[in-house]
Design an enzyme around this catalytic site. Sequence first.
Site, mmCIF file in Angstrom:
data_model
loop_
_atom_site.group_PDB
_atom_site.id
_atom_site.type_symbol
_atom_site.label_atom_id
_atom_site.label_comp_id
_atom_site.label_asym_id
_atom_site.label_seq_id
_atom_site.Cartn_x
_atom_site.Cartn_y
_atom_site.Cartn_z
ATOM 1 N N ASP A 77 3.126 6.560 1.645
ATOM 2 C CA ASP A 77 3.591 7.659 2.508
ATOM 3 C C ASP A 77 3.268 7.498 3.994
ATOM 4 O O ASP A 77 3.652 8.346 4.803
ATOM 5 C CB ASP A 77 3.019 8.995 1.994
ATOM 6 C CG ASP A 77 1.487 8.988 1.875
ATOM 7 O OD1 ASP A 77 0.820 8.270 2.667
ATOM 8 O OD2 ASP A 77 0.968 9.691 0.998
ATOM 9 N N HIS B 206 1.068 -0.974 -2.156
ATOM 10 C CA HIS B 206 2.306 -0.672 -2.892
ATOM 11 C C HIS B 206 3.509 -0.451 -1.990
ATOM 12 O O HIS B 206 4.502 0.141 -2.413
ATOM 13 C CB HIS B 206 2.077 0.543 -3.810
ATOM 14 C CG HIS B 206 1.161 0.249 -4.968
ATOM 15 N ND1 HIS B 206 0.514 1.223 -5.695
ATOM 16 C CD2 HIS B 206 0.778 -0.930 -5.518
ATOM 17 C CE1 HIS B 206 -0.222 0.651 -6.646
ATOM 18 N NE2 HIS B 206 -0.088 -0.653 -6.542
#
Length: 254
Positions: free
Chosen positions: A104, A119
Amino acid sequence: MSLLDRVTLNKISIAESIVFFTGAGVSAESGIPTFRGKDGIWNKLKPEELANFDAFLKNPEMVWEWYKHRKKIVHESQSNSAHKAISDFQTLFSSVTVITQNIDNLHRRAGSRKVFELHGNIERNYCIKCKAPYNDEIILKASAPRCKCGGLIRPDVVWFGEYLPQDQFIGGENAARNCDVFFVVGTSGIVYPAASQIFVAKDSGAFIIEINLEESEISRIADKSYLGKAGEILPQIYEEIKMEKRKSGSVLNS
Ligand code: OAD
Ligand code: ZN
């Protein structure tokens, strides 16, 4: 009343290098749902249908619909007091590294400068054929966007069964191996190879501090576990360390 006991206060205060290893729980208070536990995404949806390359080739529209939804949530969210406290530690220590499983970008938005993203990052996209990067403005118009070369464009995130970005993984692992204190924040600690870095830190002699709402796989190897919200516990730890460092005259710049 102080949260930190003497040993923990000392361990952190004298550390030269600290690492924060974070998971979905650090962003929960920003309104981004976690994957597991109460209200976890994977309780309701199947990861193999949404976070998987074969599923993407079979049904790119469906996978894109899901990622557009997640992009929107991330775009509209803001970093919270946990991200902010982690960033604030940079004023107290010369070496602060964040290793995150989150996609994010909220650590950078909160001001953390050294961040390894194991990730990927949902704000980036690339063509699966020629690897050309694409930003959201161009691709969000189509239901399954394609590159100029004809290849499908995908979000730059790691799906199940895929390799982690090597430079990010190696950078994180080096930081884990060389730190004095290793915070594990808001992660279930069960997704590999990311979680292996916690054990690298442990085996290298780092003091492991866990912060989680509840006990996790990591609790048994942690030197100290604080159960509660990261957005409440981390700012408190930061304040206590700042006071301690002030007393000893070793604050960098605050
Ligand atoms: P999980 O959803 O597995 O775990 C989140 C953890 O955060 C749980 O242990 C919660 O108890 C804890 N938690 C929730 N709210 C919290 C709060 N306010 N403060 C502190 N802790 C809180 O998320 P991850 O461990 O990040 O992978 O999951 C690892 C990977 O699995 C993700 O990166 C993702 C997922 O599938 C990929 O997308 C490749
Ligand atoms: Zn292309």
